[in-house]
Design a protein around this motif. Structure first.
Motif, PDB file in Angstrom:
ATOM      1  N   SER A   4       0.837  -1.189   0.000  1.00 38.26           N
ATOM      2  CA  SER A   4       0.000   0.000   0.000  1.00 38.26           C
ATOM      3  C   SER A   4       0.878   1.247   0.000  1.00 38.26           C
ATOM      4  N   ALA A   5       0.482   2.241  -0.804  1.00 34.60           N
ATOM      5  CA  ALA A   5       1.175   3.524  -0.777  1.00 34.60           C
ATOM      6  C   ALA A   5       0.744   4.276   0.476  1.00 34.60           C
ATOM      7  N   VAL A   6       1.706   4.771   1.215  1.00 36.26           N
ATOM      8  CA  VAL A   6       1.443   5.459   2.482  1.00 36.26           C
ATOM      9  C   VAL A   6       2.038   6.857   2.412  1.00 36.26           C
ATOM     10  N   GLU A   7       1.289   7.839   2.878  1.00 34.64           N
ATOM     11  CA  GLU A   7       1.787   9.206   2.927  1.00 34.64           C
ATOM     12  C   GLU A   7       2.220   9.511   4.353  1.00 34.64           C
ATOM     13  N   LEU A   8       3.525   9.667   4.547  1.00 35.00           N
ATOM     14  CA  LEU A   8       4.042   9.998   5.867  1.00 35.00           C
ATOM     15  C   LEU A   8       3.758  11.450   6.215  1.00 35.00           C
ATOM     16  N   ALA A   9       3.793  12.296   5.206  1.00 34.17           N
ATOM     17  CA  ALA A   9       3.513  13.720   5.348  1.00 34.17           C
ATOM     18  C   ALA A   9       3.138  14.210   3.952  1.00 34.17           C
ATOM     19  N   PRO A  10       2.527  15.367   3.851  1.00 37.32           N
ATOM     20  CA  PRO A  10       2.172  15.884   2.519  1.00 37.32           C
ATOM     21  C   PRO A  10       3.376  15.910   1.580  1.00 37.32           C
ATOM     22  N   GLY A  11       3.243  15.204   0.456  1.00 34.26           N
ATOM     23  CA  GLY A  11       4.313  15.158  -0.522  1.00 34.26           C
ATOM     24  C   GLY A  11       5.409  14.161  -0.236  1.00 34.26           C
ATOM     25  N   LEU A  12       5.293  13.413   0.849  1.00 35.33           N
ATOM     26  CA  LEU A  12       6.316  12.427   1.210  1.00 35.33           C
ATOM     27  C   LEU A  12       5.662  11.057   1.341  1.00 35.33           C
ATOM     28  N   ALA A  13       5.791  10.279   0.294  1.00 38.50           N
ATOM     29  CA  ALA A  13       5.153   8.962   0.246  1.00 38.50           C
ATOM     30  C   ALA A  13       6.173   7.868   0.464  1.00 38.50           C
ATOM     31  N   ILE A  14       5.685   6.737   0.918  1.00 39.87           N
ATOM     32  CA  ILE A  14       6.512   5.544   1.075  1.00 39.87           C
ATOM     33  C   ILE A  14       5.823   4.414   0.324  1.00 39.87           C
ATOM     34  N   GLY A  15       6.617   3.509  -0.218  1.00 41.94           N
ATOM     35  CA  GLY A  15       6.042   2.406  -0.963  1.00 41.94           C
ATOM     36  C   GLY A  15       6.205   2.552  -2.453  1.00 41.94           C
ATOM     37  N   GLY A  16       6.972   3.541  -2.914  1.00 39.94           N
ATOM     38  CA  GLY A  16       7.212   3.740  -4.335  1.00 39.94           C
ATOM     39  C   GLY A  16       8.682   3.631  -4.678  1.00 39.94           C
TER      40      GLY A  16
END
Length: 277
Positions: A4-16
């Protein structure tokens, strides 16, 4: 199951394609030290081109000894973390230990972290996720990778999909941790983004008045974890690790941390290029 793509903060995603980094000193020792490290790490992130979440704990509630330094506490700790956001613009992360801490922490922090020894505490996990902030759950040393799905489901039951798990090794006999590199794939098979905790997987927990550690293995373990598919890296950085008030045996100084992160970003880039059709 795809991660799953997760957004740690606005504009900062994890999982890509990127390799986000969660970094900072173990505990808030002073306002000056925390702000200095935040600016140092922000400049490092700019140079190397990685997304950064600044981390520091206002309380280390599971120290080995009653006399160990724990931190400034919730109110003062959040005041300092708010300054980090104001001065650097960085998103911030801190640990929460009780459900009542989640609301105040969420007013300041972008990510709420569940400590490893508390990862099965349903009320705490649900309270953190219910704030709507991203939640990073440290995988307990006593947990198998596939058991983390049930814990992640607790957090996601609130409707919050921004949940990650951090791998920090499993207990191996007394005073030792071992990272099973299969755990990244096993949790990712459950759709869970997995971060690798460089610092705490180097610990030799307990065993005296404070936990020891083997800092010399930071590079090989971190490189192996990123090569095994870790979606992000958690790393504690201190200007003078040997004299840190917590985790002095395993934190890295900024220069060594930058060299390590440069190599990890190179590994991640090579892996993602290889995966392209």
């Amino acid at each position: 199951m795809p991660v799953s793509a997760v957004e740690l903060a606005p504009g900062l995603a994890i999982g890509g394609d990127s390799l986000p980094v969660l970094a900072g000193p173990c505990v808030i020792e002073s306002e000056d030290l925390v702000l200095d490290m935040a600016h140092t790490l922000a400049a490092m992130a700019e140079r190397l081109g990685f997304g950064l979440v600044f981390k520091a704990s206002f309380d280390k509630a599971n120290r080995s000894s009653i006399g160990s330094f724990r931190g400034p506490g919730l109110t003062e700790g959040l005041r300092i973390l708010r300054l980090v956001r104001q001065e650097t613009g960085l998103p911030v992360l801190t640990d929460v230990h009780e459900p009542a801490q989640c609301g105040p922490a969420a007013e300041v922090c972008d990510v709420l972290q569940i400590p490893a020894f508390l990862c099965r505490q349903t009320d705490l996990v649900v309270a953190a996720a219910a704030t709507g902030r991203a939640v990073n759950i440290k995988k307990g040393q006593f947990m198998a990778p596939d058991d983390m799905r049930k814990i992640v489901d607790k957090a996601r039951s609130t409707g919050n999909a921004n949940v990650t798990v951090t791998e920090r090794g499993a207990s191996f006999g007394y005073h030792n941790l071992v990272v099973d590199m299969r755990s990244f794939a096993l949790m990712q098979d459950e759709g869970i983004p997995v971060i690798y905790d460089v610092t705490h997987s180097l610990q030799l927990p307990g065993g005296g008045t404070e936990s020891g550690g083997q800092r010399r293995f930071a590079e090989p373990l971190a490189r192996a974890a990123v090569a095994a598919g870790a979606d992000g890296v958690f790393l504690e950085v201190h200007p003078d690790p040997e004299h840190a008030l917590s985790d002095s045996a395993v934190q890295l100084d900024p220069e060594r941390a930058e060299r390590l992160l440069r190599s990890l970003l190179g590994i991640r880039k090579a892996l993602r290029a290889e995966a392209q059709p």
